[in-house]
Design an enzyme around this catalytic site. Structure first.
Site, PDB file in Angstrom:
ATOM      1  N   HIS A 257       0.829  -1.203   0.000  1.00 24.36           N
ATOM      2  CA  HIS A 257       0.000   0.000   0.000  1.00 24.36           C
ATOM      3  C   HIS A 257       0.865   1.255   0.000  1.00 24.36           C
ATOM      4  CE1 HIS A 257      -3.405   2.608   0.828  1.00 24.36           C
ATOM      5  NE2 HIS A 257      -2.708   3.150   1.841  1.00 24.36           N
ATOM      6  N   ASP A 394      10.836 -27.391 -25.067  1.00 25.41           N
ATOM      7  CA  ASP A 394      10.794 -26.471 -26.217  1.00 25.41           C
ATOM      8  C   ASP A 394      12.130 -26.528 -26.936  1.00 25.41           C
ATOM      9  OD1 ASP A 394      12.636 -24.173 -25.342  1.00 25.41           O
ATOM     10  OD2 ASP A 394      11.245 -24.290 -23.639  1.00 25.41           O
ATOM     11  N   THR A 425       9.725 -10.188 -14.591  1.00 27.47           N
ATOM     12  CA  THR A 425      10.260  -9.668 -13.323  1.00 27.47           C
ATOM     13  C   THR A 425      11.155 -10.676 -12.621  1.00 27.47           C
ATOM     14  OG1 THR A 425       8.336 -10.503 -12.105  1.00 27.47           O
ATOM     15  CG2 THR A 425       8.207  -8.269 -13.001  1.00 27.47           C
ATOM     16  N   LEU A 429       8.882 -18.247 -12.269  1.00 25.46           N
ATOM     17  CA  LEU A 429       9.260 -19.604 -11.895  1.00 25.46           C
ATOM     18  C   LEU A 429       9.353 -19.776 -10.387  1.00 25.46           C
ATOM     19  CD1 LEU A 429      11.891 -20.539 -14.620  1.00 25.46           C
ATOM     20  CD2 LEU A 429       9.541 -21.334 -14.389  1.00 25.46           C
TER      21      LEU A 429
END
Length: 462
Positions: A257, A394, A425, A429
């Site tokens: 906040h 991949d 950021t 993971l």
């Protein structure tokens, strides 16, 4: 002397030990009174029968003055008419006041030998005693007057009664062992139950804490005093950890906040400056970094909230309902980027956990593979005996071998393809690993056979 606390484990063991010792002591003290092979005083009805037999004998030989004839009548072998009665009935023996047996037969008979031993074992001739020799019971002495002489009368009787159970038990060690086992087994089973029940409750509570359920369990404070103390300490620990996590969550919320307010003002000031002065690279860079900082704060809060609240919603879910829609959407998005995503059939297995976290973790891995893969992404889901194995590969640039273990650290960025230009950021993971570990699973990264990164996730089945 301080009495033991029987609500404690040691107190119960102490009670079982002394209870067993008391049973043994009672058995040992009762054995002489039950063992007919030990000489003991004749009393009650049996003593009256002995005196009645003595009176009948004196009446029978009343007026007979020749003691030798009386002894001969005692030693006379049985005839055909009275052989059965004499063999199975009581046999009478006479002895003088000095304990010498009066008989015309040779003193080699077993009964005579047993009588000699019995006479020497009698302490007081005034008190008739009885003692068992094998299957032959001897009783006496009973004072009798025959041929005007004071003598001692002994009675022998064949003993057909079985020995008492306690005596048979002590005579046969195997039976004694069986009896001890029969008595001690229920006590030991009860003691084992008293030990295992609190231990199992503590084990189940520890497993719940390992899954992230930081809730005190009142049932842990039952049982023996040792386990009560352990359960109380365990609940106090859980309450302290829960309070610490709650305090951490409140602190992060407060920090969020406080940080968001100046960030919001910074972005408003940047927008006003851009409106007045026009677009510039400096103002664009300030706005970009402010956005990245705000995103980082949101992801930090999500990571903290995940560690705190992941145990609140846990249920058994089929694997297909968790990831089937995610795989279909990922395949469509990969086609829009001219990439091919293939996945195996989802097994009919159930996983217990927070559905939102499980879906988010696997989705994050698949989207990373789509983002960094060149043309091919392969997702394989296999069911094993006690776990579900999910593999995502991949053909992208991959991660250097020496950085594979570091990619799960918060804010860590790979020095090659996954840098700041990708817009991440460094928390994706880390959040994924936290979600997998919250469900007692495992996640690891390695080089793929396709050339890029291979992520392997293993989750326990429900």
């Amino acid at each position: 002397m301080k009495l033991p606390n029987f609500t404690s484990l040691y107190g119960r063991i102490f009670a079982i030990f002394w209870f067993t010792m008391l049973l043994v002591l009672i058995a040992v003290l009762s054995l002489p009174h039950l063992d007919p092979r030990v000489a003991r005083e004749v009393q009650g009805e049996h003593l009256e029968r002995l005196y009645k037999l003595r009176d009948n004998l004196e009446n029978r030989f009343d007026g007979q003055n020749n003691l030798g004839k009386i002894i001969y009548r005692f030693d006379k072998p049985p005839t055909r008419t009275n052989s059965h009665r004499n063999t199975n009935g009581p046999r009478l023996f006479l002895a003088d006041m000095d304990g010498n047996i009066l008989s015309t037969q040779r003193h080699e008979d077993f009964k005579i030998k047993a009588l000699k031993n019995f006479i020497t074992s009698v302490e007081s001739p005034q008190k008739p005693m009885q003692k068992l020799y094998g299957k032959y019971m001897l009783a006496g002495p009973v004072p009798v007057t025959l041929a005007e002489q004071k003598l001692q009368l002994f009675i022998g009787l064949k003993w057909n009664q079985p020995p008492p159970f306690l005596l048979r038990m002590f005579d046969k060690p195997f039976q004694l062992l069986l009896v001890v086992m029969a008595v001690s087994t229920p006590l030991l089973l009860w003691l084992a139950w008293a030990l295992t029940q609190p231990a199992r409750r503590l084990e189940r509570a520890a497993k719940r804490v390992a899954k992230g359920e930081f809730k005190p369990d009142p049932s842990l404070e039952k049982g023996t005093s040792e386990f009560k103390q352990a359960g109380t300490s365990f609940n106090q620990m859980v309450a302290a950890v829960n309070q610490m996590i709650s305090g951490q969550q409140r602190l992060l919320s407060d920090i969020s906040h406080e940080l968001r307010s100046p960030l919001t003002r910074l972005r408003m000031a940047t927008a006003l400056a851009t409106r007045k002065q026009g677009e510039s690279s400096e103002l664009s860079r300030i706005d970009t970094e402010a956005q990245r900082l705000e995103q980082m704060i949101c992801e930090l809060l999500e990571l903290s909230r995940m560690n705190t609240d992941s145990h609140i919603v846990r249920e058994n879910q089929p694997a297909s309902s968790l990831w089937e829609a995610i795989l279909d959407d990922a395949q469509f998005e990969a086609e829009q980027m001219n990439k091919a995503l293939t996945f195996s059939a989802i097994p009919e297995a159930y996983v217990c956990g927070n559905p939102k976290l499980l879906m988010s973790a696997i989705e994050n891995i698949i989207r990373n593979a789509i983002r960094y893969g060149d043309t091919v992404i392969n997702v394989d889901i296999q069911q094993h005996t006690e776990s579900l194995l999910i593999t995502v590969e991949d053909d992208g640039p991959g991660v250097p071998e020496d950085e594979l273990n570091d990619i799960f650290r918060p804010f860590y960025r790979v020095s090659t393809a996954r840098d700041r230009d990708s817009g991440g950021t460094g928390l994706g993971l880390a959040i994924t690993q936290s979600a997998i570990l919250q469900h007692s699973g495992q996640i690891e990264a390695s080089r793929s056979a396709l050339g890029g990164l291979k992520m392997r996730v293993e989750l326990p089945l429900a």
